[in-house]
Design an enzyme around this catalytic site. Structure first.
Site, PDB file in Angstrom:
ATOM      1  N   GLY A   1      -9.151   3.121  -9.911  1.00  0.00           N
ATOM      2  CA  GLY A   1     -10.487   2.923  -9.327  1.00  0.00           C
ATOM      3  C   GLY A   1     -11.193   4.258  -9.184  1.00  0.00           C
TER       4      GLY A   1
ATOM      5  N   ARG B   1      -7.888   0.974 -15.892  1.00  0.00           N
ATOM      6  CA  ARG B   1      -6.481   0.705 -15.581  1.00  0.00           C
ATOM      7  C   ARG B   1      -5.888   0.163 -16.881  1.00  0.00           C
ATOM      8  NH1 ARG B   1      -8.872  -1.386 -10.522  1.00  0.00           N
ATOM      9  NH2 ARG B   1      -8.385   0.132  -8.903  1.00  0.00           N
TER      10      ARG B   1
ATOM     11  N   GLY C   1      -4.830   7.504  -8.572  1.00  0.00           N
ATOM     12  CA  GLY C   1      -4.027   7.048  -7.445  1.00  0.00           C
ATOM     13  C   GLY C   1      -2.581   6.790  -7.823  1.00  0.00           C
ATOM     14  N   ASP C   2      -1.899   5.957  -7.046  1.00  0.00           N
ATOM     15  CA  ASP C   2      -0.451   5.799  -7.256  1.00  0.00           C
ATOM     16  C   ASP C   2      -0.090   5.208  -8.624  1.00  0.00           C
ATOM     17  OD1 ASP C   2      -1.517   3.390  -6.459  1.00  0.00           O
ATOM     18  OD2 ASP C   2       0.153   2.842  -5.141  1.00  0.00           O
TER      19      ASP C   2
ATOM     20  N   THR D   1      -8.733   8.633  -4.825  1.00  0.00           N
ATOM     21  CA  THR D   1      -8.903   7.209  -4.513  1.00  0.00           C
ATOM     22  C   THR D   1      -9.542   7.088  -3.138  1.00  0.00           C
ATOM     23  OG1 THR D   1      -7.750   5.171  -3.852  1.00  0.00           O
ATOM     24  CG2 THR D   1      -6.435   7.163  -3.790  1.00  0.00           C
TER      25      THR D   1
ATOM     26  N   ASP E   1      -8.890   4.881  -1.058  1.00  0.00           N
ATOM     27  CA  ASP E   1      -7.972   4.201  -0.130  1.00  0.00           C
ATOM     28  C   ASP E   1      -7.180   5.149   0.779  1.00  0.00           C
ATOM     29  OD1 ASP E   1      -8.790   1.909  -1.415  1.00  0.00           O
ATOM     30  OD2 ASP E   1      -7.034   1.795  -2.705  1.00  0.00           O
TER      31      ASP E   1
ATOM     32  N   ASP F   1      -4.292   6.197   0.306  1.00  0.00           N
ATOM     33  CA  ASP F   1      -2.951   5.604   0.445  1.00  0.00           C
ATOM     34  C   ASP F   1      -1.892   6.337  -0.380  1.00  0.00           C
ATOM     35  OD1 ASP F   1      -4.022   4.909  -1.997  1.00  0.00           O
ATOM     36  OD2 ASP F   1      -3.297   2.843  -1.969  1.00  0.00           O
TER      37      ASP F   1
ATOM     38  N   ARG G   1      -7.065  -1.744  -0.301  1.00  0.00           N
ATOM     39  CA  ARG G   1      -5.913  -2.417  -0.913  1.00  0.00           C
ATOM     40  C   ARG G   1      -4.878  -2.766   0.148  1.00  0.00           C
ATOM     41  NH1 ARG G   1      -4.947  -2.645  -6.426  1.00  0.00           N
ATOM     42  NH2 ARG G   1      -6.273  -0.878  -6.864  1.00  0.00           N
TER      43      ARG G   1
ATOM     44  N   ALA H   1     -16.156  -0.737  16.564  1.00  0.00           N
ATOM     45  CA  ALA H   1     -15.842  -2.162  16.375  1.00  0.00           C
ATOM     46  C   ALA H   1     -15.023  -2.700  17.546  1.00  0.00           C
ATOM     47  CB  ALA H   1     -15.069  -2.355  15.076  1.00  0.00           C
ATOM     48  N   GLU H   2     -15.201  -4.008  17.822  1.00  0.00           N
ATOM     49  CA  GLU H   2     -14.438  -4.643  18.910  1.00  0.00           C
ATOM     50  C   GLU H   2     -12.993  -4.860  18.475  1.00  0.00           C
ATOM     51  OE1 GLU H   2     -17.758  -5.174  18.693  1.00  0.00           O
ATOM     52  OE2 GLU H   2     -17.798  -4.228  20.670  1.00  0.00           O
TER      53      GLU H   2
ATOM     54  N   GLU I   1      -9.148  -5.405   3.619  1.00  0.00           N
ATOM     55  CA  GLU I   1      -8.941  -6.465   2.608  1.00  0.00           C
ATOM     56  C   GLU I   1      -7.471  -6.885   2.503  1.00  0.00           C
ATOM     57  OE1 GLU I   1      -9.900  -5.233  -1.392  1.00  0.00           O
ATOM     58  OE2 GLU I   1      -8.930  -3.307  -1.152  1.00  0.00           O
TER      59      GLU I   1
ATOM     60  N   ARG J   1     -17.286   2.467  -3.257  1.00  0.00           N
ATOM     61  CA  ARG J   1     -16.747   3.383  -4.269  1.00  0.00           C
ATOM     62  C   ARG J   1     -17.825   4.300  -4.855  1.00  0.00           C
ATOM     63  NH1 ARG J   1     -12.475   0.065  -7.064  1.00  0.00           N
ATOM     64  NH2 ARG J   1     -13.472   0.552  -9.035  1.00  0.00           N
TER      65      ARG J   1
HETATM   66  O1  F6P Z   1      -8.019   1.506  -5.192  1.00  0.00           O
HETATM   67  C1  F6P Z   1      -9.379   1.497  -4.970  1.00  0.00           C
HETATM   68  C2  F6P Z   1      -9.893   0.091  -4.792  1.00  0.00           C
HETATM   69  O2  F6P Z   1     -11.299   0.137  -4.571  1.00  0.00           O
HETATM   70  C3  F6P Z   1      -9.216  -0.732  -3.687  1.00  0.00           C
HETATM   71  O3  F6P Z   1      -9.693  -0.423  -2.406  1.00  0.00           O
HETATM   72  C4  F6P Z   1      -9.523  -2.138  -4.122  1.00  0.00           C
HETATM   73  O4  F6P Z   1      -8.534  -3.015  -3.655  1.00  0.00           O
HETATM   74  C5  F6P Z   1      -9.472  -2.034  -5.617  1.00  0.00           C
HETATM   75  O5  F6P Z   1      -9.669  -0.665  -5.956  1.00  0.00           O
HETATM   76  C6  F6P Z   1     -10.509  -2.856  -6.332  1.00  0.00           C
HETATM   77  O6  F6P Z   1     -10.298  -2.730  -7.701  1.00  0.00           O
HETATM   78  P1  F6P Z   1     -11.323  -3.235  -8.819  1.00  0.00           P
HETATM   79  O7  F6P Z   1     -12.446  -2.256  -8.879  1.00  0.00           O
HETATM   80  O8  F6P Z   1     -10.528  -3.256 -10.065  1.00  0.00           O
HETATM   81  O9  F6P Z   1     -11.809  -4.576  -8.381  1.00  0.00           O
END
Ligand code: F6P
Length: 328
Positions: free
Chosen positions: A15, A76, A106-107, A130, A132, A134, A176, A191-192, A227, A261
């Site tokens: 991404g 990807r 990313g990973d 990324t 995320d 992560d 993710r 946020a609550e 998500e 993004r």
């Molecule tokens: O890894 C980055 C990310 O934006 C995640 O937060 C999300 O789950 C995923 O990529 C969405 O991927 P795509 O753009 O392929 O829908």
């Protein structure tokens, strides 16, 4: 004896993330500074497999530090997950006389890169990019800070309309399987409730908390939903469930999606991208390989790709406590 590195390839994969252009620019300019050639591969591993690349010099990357996305484009690649795909990419690199690669992603990018380096003995260095955040081995990934600010600005706007109409908003954010974006923007936006994958407190707790909020005099509320959260319900089902159980709430759902993004990278992301990418080139010139560059306590650090892939970064649990205190 290690081979002298004379020509370095760079690509972006997975991404896209704001700051990837700043990272490419820093790789290209560091190569120019150290007088080695630089080549940009298009569309991540797909471009490596197909041999789609362009020679880059210091001037090729002018005026991109401020731009979101990645001018090398990203993808990807399913084919690179296969041994045959990686062999095709290695043959293309040999043809293009590439000695080493900087992989920005990313990973998934690093998983592929580590296999590639081991199978074909082509040195690679990973740069974490990324939204995320992560990735094990770094406190921050390129793009995360910009995404936080994008989310924050969106949630602030939603708060305006939520409070005007006494509404409850469920706002889904990306990440993710990680709750970094949700947890930090949840606190930042006041946020609550914040629902993250790392901490499943159960759906009844959400009902209790919203009920308490209403009793305490709150007229509108914001719930940030990561998500990947573990309630077992998507954000729409969650809103329906709450509507059914707490009918006095006028609930709405906003999925922020890919807006997170895009956009011009923040200063933090530009500086991070610049520092990590210069270091990546320096490591390759120093004959290092199979590492990722990262940042910890303001210092640039390295971590073996093997550890990056196996590790899991942890959220700061104290932030959950802070959020609980402040959402009273
Ligand atoms: O890894 C980055 C990310 O934006 C995640 O937060 C999300 O789950 C995923 O990529 C969405 O991927 P795509 O753009 O392929 O829908």
């Amino acid at each position: 004896m290690s081979k002298k590195i004379k020509r370095i390839g760079v690509m972006t994969s997975g991404g896209d993330a704001p700051g990837m252009n700043a990272a490419i620019r820093a790789v290209v300019r560091a190569c120019a500074y150290y007088q080695v050639e630089c080549v940009g591969f298009y569309s991540g591993y797909s471009g490596m497999i197909e041999g789609k690349y362009e020679e880059l010099n210091a001037r090729s990357v002018r005026n991109i530090i401020n731009r979101g996305g990645t001018f090398l484009r990203s993808a990807r690649s399913a084919e690179f997950k296969t041994k045959e795909g990686r062999a095709k990419a290695a043959a293309q690199l040999e043809k293009a006389k590439i000695d080493a690669m900087v992989l920005i992603g990313g990973d998934g990018t690093f998983r592929g890169g580590q296999l590639f380096c081991n199978e074909h003995n082509i040195p690679v260095i990973g740069v974490p990019g990324t939204i995320d955040n992560d990735i094990f081995g770094t406190s921050y990934t390129i793009g995360y800070d910009t995404a936080l600010n994008t989310v924050l600005s969106a949630v602030d706007k939603i708060r305006d309309t939520a409070s005007s109409h006494d509404r409850l908003f469920f706002i889904e954010v990306m990440g993710r399987d990680a709750g970094f974006i949700a947890l930090n923007t949840g606190i930042g936006a006041g946020a609550e409730e914040i629902l993250i994958p790392e901490e499943d407190l159960g759906i009844d707790r959400l009902l209790n908390s919203l009920e308490k909020s209403r009793r305490s005099g709150k007229t509108s509320s914001i719930v940030i939903v990561s998500e990947g959260d573990k309630t077992g319900k998507n954000v729409f089902e969650l809103a329906d469930y709450v509507k059914k159980n707490l009918p006095y709430y006028d609930s709405k759902v906003t999925v922020l999606g890919h807006i997170q993004r895009g956009g011009s990278p923040t200063c933090f992301d530009r500086v991070l991208a610049s520092r990590l990418s210069v270091k990546a080139v320096e490591l390759l010139l120093d004959n290092k390989k199979n590492l990722m560059v990262g940042i910890k306590n303001e210092e640039i650090v390295t971590c073996p790709l093997d550890d990056v892939i196996k590790g899991k970064p942890s959220i700061n649990k104290d932030l959950i406590r802070i959020s609980e205190i402040l959402s009273i």
